[in-house]
Design an enzyme around this catalytic site. Structure first.
Site, PDB file in Angstrom:
ATOM      1  N   THR A   1      28.708  39.844  34.973  1.00 65.64           N
ATOM      2  CA  THR A   1      27.872  38.608  34.125  1.00 65.64           C
ATOM      3  C   THR A   1      28.427  37.907  32.503  1.00 65.64           C
ATOM      4  OG1 THR A   1      26.618  40.838  32.439  1.00 65.64           O
ATOM      5  CG2 THR A   1      25.670  40.035  34.164  1.00 65.64           C
TER       6      THR A   1
ATOM      7  N   ALA B   1      40.843  53.437  33.016  1.00 65.07           N
ATOM      8  CA  ALA B   1      39.108  54.283  33.553  1.00 65.07           C
ATOM      9  C   ALA B   1      37.771  53.535  33.677  1.00 65.07           C
ATOM     10  CB  ALA B   1      39.711  55.368  32.813  1.00 65.07           C
ATOM     11  N   GLY B   2      38.981  51.988  33.463  1.00 65.22           N
ATOM     12  CA  GLY B   2      37.429  50.857  32.701  1.00 65.22           C
ATOM     13  C   GLY B   2      36.954  50.882  32.087  1.00 65.22           C
TER      14      GLY B   2
ATOM     15  N   GLU C   1      45.253  37.759  28.534  1.00 64.27           N
ATOM     16  CA  GLU C   1      44.374  38.480  29.996  1.00 64.27           C
ATOM     17  C   GLU C   1      44.882  37.680  31.372  1.00 64.27           C
ATOM     18  OE1 GLU C   1      43.340  41.919  31.053  1.00 64.27           O
ATOM     19  OE2 GLU C   1      42.781  42.246  28.587  1.00 64.27           O
TER      20      GLU C   1
ATOM     21  N   TYR D   1      38.485  40.896  41.525  1.00 61.35           N
ATOM     22  CA  TYR D   1      38.080  40.476  40.475  1.00 61.35           C
ATOM     23  C   TYR D   1      37.324  38.673  40.667  1.00 61.35           C
ATOM     24  CZ  TYR D   1      36.364  40.079  35.383  1.00 61.35           C
ATOM     25  OH  TYR D   1      35.588  39.199  34.379  1.00 61.35           O
TER      26      TYR D   1
ATOM     27  N   SER E   1      41.474  49.531  27.997  1.00 63.64           N
ATOM     28  CA  SER E   1      43.018  49.405  27.290  1.00 63.64           C
ATOM     29  C   SER E   1      43.909  48.131  27.302  1.00 63.64           C
ATOM     30  CB  SER E   1      43.642  50.440  27.817  1.00 63.64           C
ATOM     31  OG  SER E   1      43.486  50.385  28.430  1.00 63.64           O
ATOM     32  N   SER E   2      43.219  46.930  27.967  1.00 60.72           N
ATOM     33  CA  SER E   2      44.252  45.790  27.714  1.00 60.72           C
ATOM     34  C   SER E   2      44.130  45.253  26.935  1.00 60.72           C
ATOM     35  CB  SER E   2      44.460  45.735  28.995  1.00 60.72           C
ATOM     36  OG  SER E   2      42.846  45.231  29.770  1.00 60.72           O
TER      37      SER E   2
ATOM     38  N   ASP F   1      35.071  42.643  26.806  1.00 61.86           N
ATOM     39  CA  ASP F   1      36.124  43.598  26.504  1.00 61.86           C
ATOM     40  C   ASP F   1      36.837  43.519  25.249  1.00 61.86           C
ATOM     41  OD1 ASP F   1      34.398  44.391  28.835  1.00 61.86           O
ATOM     42  OD2 ASP F   1      37.326  44.085  29.810  1.00 61.86           O
TER      43      ASP F   1
HETATM   44  C1  GLA Z   1      35.961  43.215  33.155  1.00 62.22           C
HETATM   45  C2  GLA Z   1      36.759  42.708  32.927  1.00 62.22           C
HETATM   46  C3  GLA Z   1      35.024  42.368  32.081  1.00 62.22           C
HETATM   47  C4  GLA Z   1      33.682  41.933  33.022  1.00 62.22           C
HETATM   48  C5  GLA Z   1      33.547  43.613  33.529  1.00 62.22           C
HETATM   49  C6  GLA Z   1      32.657  43.434  34.326  1.00 62.22           C
HETATM   50  O1  GLA Z   1      36.156  44.453  32.206  1.00 62.22           O
HETATM   51  O2  GLA Z   1      37.722  42.706  31.849  1.00 62.22           O
HETATM   52  O3  GLA Z   1      35.177  41.038  31.604  1.00 62.22           O
HETATM   53  O4  GLA Z   1      33.797  40.834  33.723  1.00 62.22           O
HETATM   54  O5  GLA Z   1      35.052  43.440  34.464  1.00 62.22           O
HETATM   55  O6  GLA Z   1      31.729  43.707  33.975  1.00 62.22           O
END
Ligand code: GLA
Length: 383
Positions: free
Chosen positions: A35, A120-121, A157, A219, A124-125, A169
């Site tokens: 979102t 792992a989502g 990024e 993505y 870290s980056s 993030d």
């Molecule tokens: C990654 C992206 C975020 C966000 C999520 C999905 O973590 O870096 O900006 O879009 O995916 O919610």
């Protein structure tokens, strides 16, 4: 040994001087997935998995960086930055971000190490970029705000790693607060802290150990699908700037003009934005059951409509579904295609549940999942 001790020791051993030490947390996201780049709401929190940086200026224009975890050192000059490979890209991207803004910085010696599980989502980056940017900003008194730093990190990024990520993030890593999640409005970049008290429940992350290899290209494709939807919506109403500005009814009206796939992706995003607002309300009223239910809804939307899940994540969420008394909610977290499934689970069941699900996961996928418990911490800071 904690990362901050590792980097201090190694820095002193390598450079024979005392560094400034910065900690930069990774994040979880309670709800609000995909979102952020649609100007919607997200609900992340900075967590106690982080990078530590030991940094000191070196009086030249050269950046000498040592990654403890990769046991690798790289030096680069401030001028002529071109994306190289892997982790160094992110740091070059940050330096480039300062330069593009015309902000004066110079070379540093730096040692970094962390304990954020990679792939792992847990961003870290973003933690890498935010921590390094924060360090440069401190050392050279560059005067960038936390929000500026979030943009510098996001740009790194985009331009140096090729992922057109949103701002969640970086924002979470920089603005996190002890025991709180952020309800971030990505349209105007304002946030509210939600003090988190889950009562008898805790956050448990189960790592599928599927690394999102497909991640960056898929993505970016999702982002393009949303933009296609927005362009079509603008023909009906030129004031529409993002999916945040439209309702499901409005989307329904242009269904015939959209490829099916784009329609379904936009429908997920619009629903997820509303779901995140609803989640904030139920959280404030202490209704954990309702919150958990929304997490499950997000997961199946991510899986069936947004198509960013994977077999392993679906397996973990389906498993959780059989124990809804104990596991109030579960869903894949972050960009998708693997990484962690976040669970809202009764503390008293964690041990038993983990060992049960582990055995089934290993039997099915022939690999070990990871289990992480986290607490919510403050954003990037100097030690
Ligand atoms: C990654 C992206 C975020 C966000 C999520 C999905 O973590 O870096 O900006 O879009 O995916 O919610």
């Amino acid at each position: 040994m904690l990362p901050e001790h590792v980097v201090s020791d190694q820095f002193i051993a390598r450079f024979q001087k005392h560094p400034l030490v910065i900690l930069a947390p990774g994040r979880i996201n309670l709800i609000g997935e995909h979102t952020d780049y649609n100007n919607g709401f997200v609900m992340p929190a900075a967590v106690d998995k982080y990078f530590a940086f030991a940094v000191k200026p070196n009086g030249t224009d050269q950046f000498n960086i040592f990654s403890v975890d990769y046991n690798s050192s790289v030096s680069f000059q401030m001028d002529g930055l071109v994306p190289g490979n892997q982790w160094i890209n992110y740091l070059m991207g940050v330096v480039d971000g300062f330069r593009t803004r015309g902000v004066h910085i110079a070379g540093v010696d730096c040692v970094f190490s962390g304990n954020i599980p990679e792939g792992a989502g847990m961003s870290s980056s973003a933690a890498l970029c935010c921590g390094f940017g924060f360090a440069l900003n401190e050392i050279f008194q560059a005067g960038l705000s936390r929000l500026d730093l979030a943009h510098v990190a996001q740009r790194a990024e985009h331009l140096f790693a090729g992922v057109k990520c949103g701002i969640m993030d970086q924002y979470a890593s920089l603005f996190g607060e002890q025991d709180s999640a952020l309800l971030l409005d990505c349209r105007n970049l304002s946030h509210e802290y939600l003090r988190i008290d889950f009562g008898a429940y805790r956050i448990l992350l189960i790592d599928t150990k599927v690394k999102h290899a497909l991640g960056s290209s898929a993505y970016n494709e999702r982002r393009t699908a949303c933009e296609t939807g927005v362009r079509e919506l603008q023909k009906m109403n030129p004031n529409v700037q993002s999916l945040r500005d439209v309702s499901l009814d409005q989307l329904e009206k242009i269904r015939a003009q959209l490829p099916d796939d784009v329609f379904v992706k936009c429908r997920f995003v619009i629903s997820e934005i509303a779901r995140t607002q609803q989640a904030a309300q139920v959280l404030k009223s202490g209704n954990m059951q309702a919150f958990g239910q929304l997490m499950y809804e997000t997961h199946w939307g991510l899986s069936r409509d947004y198509e960013v899940s994977c077999e392993e994540s679906d397996f973990l969420v389906s498993h959780a579904h059989q124990f809804t008394q104990d596991v109030l909610g579960a869903r894949q977290m972050g960009g998708g295609f693997g990484g962690c499934v976040i669970h809202l689970i009764n503390e008293s069941c964690i041990e038993k549940y983990s060992s049960q699900v582990r055995a089934k996961y290993v039997a099915t996928f022939k690999k070990e999942p990871g289990f992480y418990s986290v607490s919510f911490t403050k954003g990037v800071h100097t030690l």
